[in-house]
Scaffold this active site. Structure first.
Site, PDB file in Angstrom:
ATOM      1  N   LYS A   4       0.886  -1.187   0.000  1.00 30.74           N
ATOM      2  CA  LYS A   4       0.000   0.000   0.000  1.00 30.74           C
ATOM      3  C   LYS A   4       0.907   1.214   0.000  1.00 30.74           C
ATOM      4  CE  LYS A   4      -3.002   2.152   3.463  1.00 30.74           C
ATOM      5  NZ  LYS A   4      -3.496   3.403   2.915  1.00 30.74           N
ATOM      6  N   GLY A   9      -8.330   9.435   8.969  1.00 28.77           N
ATOM      7  CA  GLY A   9      -8.639   9.657  10.377  1.00 28.77           C
ATOM      8  C   GLY A   9      -9.735  10.661  10.644  1.00 28.77           C
ATOM      9  N   ALA A  59      -9.564   5.451   3.432  1.00 30.00           N
ATOM     10  CA  ALA A  59      -9.411   6.637   4.292  1.00 30.00           C
ATOM     11  C   ALA A  59     -10.670   7.487   4.351  1.00 30.00           C
ATOM     12  CB  ALA A  59      -8.246   7.507   3.851  1.00 30.00           C
ATOM     13  N   GLY A  60     -10.966   7.905   5.574  1.00 28.60           N
ATOM     14  CA  GLY A  60     -12.048   8.861   5.809  1.00 28.60           C
ATOM     15  C   GLY A  60     -13.390   8.259   6.151  1.00 28.60           C
ATOM     16  N   ASN A  99      -9.440   2.073   9.166  1.00 29.02           N
ATOM     17  CA  ASN A  99      -8.667   1.840  10.394  1.00 29.02           C
ATOM     18  C   ASN A  99      -9.280   2.582  11.584  1.00 29.02           C
ATOM     19  OD1 ASN A  99      -5.081   1.978  11.095  1.00 29.02           O
ATOM     20  ND2 ASN A  99      -6.755   1.670  12.480  1.00 29.02           N
ATOM     21  N   THR A 100      -9.273   3.919  11.490  1.00 29.18           N
ATOM     22  CA  THR A 100      -9.606   4.747  12.655  1.00 29.18           C
ATOM     23  C   THR A 100     -10.997   4.457  13.208  1.00 29.18           C
ATOM     24  OG1 THR A 100      -8.208   6.453  11.678  1.00 29.18           O
ATOM     25  CG2 THR A 100      -9.653   7.132  13.480  1.00 29.18           C
TER      26      THR A 100
HETATM   27  C1  LIG Z   1      -3.941   2.257   8.299  1.00 28.04           C
HETATM   28  C2  LIG Z   1      -4.122   3.061   7.129  1.00 28.04           C
HETATM   29  O1  LIG Z   1      -3.602   2.775   6.105  1.00 28.04           O
HETATM   30  C3  LIG Z   1      -4.974   4.237   7.257  1.00 28.04           C
HETATM   31  O2  LIG Z   1      -4.247   5.355   7.449  1.00 28.04           O
HETATM   32  C4  LIG Z   1      -5.913   4.284   6.106  1.00 28.04           C
HETATM   33  O3  LIG Z   1      -5.572   5.176   5.158  1.00 28.04           O
HETATM   34  C5  LIG Z   1      -7.307   4.310   6.582  1.00 28.04           C
HETATM   35  O4  LIG Z   1      -7.748   5.577   6.954  1.00 28.04           O
HETATM   36  P1  LIG Z   1      -8.787   5.767   8.134  1.00 28.04           P
HETATM   37  O5  LIG Z   1      -7.984   5.645   9.379  1.00 28.04           O
HETATM   38  O6  LIG Z   1      -9.370   7.131   7.916  1.00 28.04           O
HETATM   39  O7  LIG Z   1      -9.810   4.687   8.041  1.00 28.04           O
END
Ligand SMILES: CC(=O)[C@@H](O)[C@H](O)COP(=O)(O)O
Length: 257
Positions: A96, A157, A184-185, A206-207
């Site tokens: 990634k 995040g 992300a987001g 992730n977040t």
């Molecule tokens: C772990 C990772 O790769 C993250 O930074 C990803 O981009 C997901 O983003 P969120 O944390 O916003 O879900």
């Protein structure tokens, strides 16, 4: 079935491994999510402050595919070097690729991203680029050798959810044969359902899980939401209409007034 670089996967949820309160919580979340792919940073602080060997052992023990990432890299040279270290550590060509261009928004440096993708693809890496929703950048990434695209839907995040639906739809329309993963987001399961409903192949997050009060429960909620969105997409949804359509036929009605 989702296929990424020749690997068949049942789950359409890819999960990050950062910011969990402890390794045990991370492990529970991964298991309850049903994910088959976790992304791991070589650089970012890891669960419970555990870094290096012990953390990587935990990841290997989960029995899922590892997608190493270059989170925290701000230049092409840094990303390429980190990628090579990741390949040594995890024994995979998957990567990634993140080349961060802006400190506040963590927006990718798309110029550096394309350059790094070209270098790494030529060296046998199977690159999953974290990119914006820009169509021209996406085209350049495909030309550089990427067989998967991972546009953001909001800053990493932020938990804001999809900010530019039209741009995401345009990506789907313009790259019908490239697996598209929103990365992300995403903040809520409903955000994930929404992007899956308009045809995205998977979601990486992730977040929203790591920061939930009960990460394992939230991971399960996301798994269900992603499946629901995918099923709805495959089932074929109605387009919204600005007029009423009676659901009960008028044939057989006793009196027509
Ligand atoms: C772990 C990772 O790769 C993250 O930074 C990803 O981009 C997901 O983003 P969120 O944390 O916003 O879900």
């Amino acid at each position: 079935m989702l296929t990424l670089y020749g690997q068949d996967l049942r789950s359409r949820l890819l999960l990050g491994t950062a910011r969990y309160p402890s390794p045990a919580v991370l492990e529970d979340a991964v298991r309850s999510s049903g994910t088959e792919v976790v992304t791991v940073s070589l650089r970012r602080e890891t669960a419970g402050g555990r870094q290096g060997g012990a953390f990587f052992e935990l990841i290997r023990a989960l029995g899922v595919h590892v997608l190493p990432n270059t989170a925290g890299c701000h230049s092409v040279s840094e990303a390429v070097l980190t990628a090579k270290m990741a390949r040594e550590v995890f024994g995979t060509n998957w990567l990634k690729l993140e080349v961060i261009g802006h400190h506040d928004t963590l927006q990718p440096d798309v110029f550096g991203l394309v350059e790094a993708a070209r270098i790494l693809s030529a060296e046998g890496f199977e690159v999953f680029p974290y990119t914006t929703d820009d169509l021209v950048v996406a085209e350049r990434l495909v030309e550089a050798g990427c067989k998967v695209l991972m546009p953001w839907c909001a800053p990493i995040g932020s938990a804001m959810g999809p900010q530019n639906i039209q741009a995401l739809r345009a990506m789907r329309a313009n790259f019908p044969d490239v697996p598209l993963i929103v990365d992300a987001g995403i903040g809520r399961p409903s955000h994930a359902t929404r992007v899956m409903e308009f045809g995205f192949d998977a979601v990486l997050l992730n977040t929203a899980v790591a920061g939930a009060a009960k990460p394992a429960l939230m991971a399960a909620a996301f798994a269900g939401a992603i499946d629901a969105g995918r099923q709805a997409f495959e089932a074929g949804m109605l387009e919204p209409r600005d007029f009423a359509v009676p659901s009960t036929p008028v044939i057989g009605k006793a009196v027509f007034a």
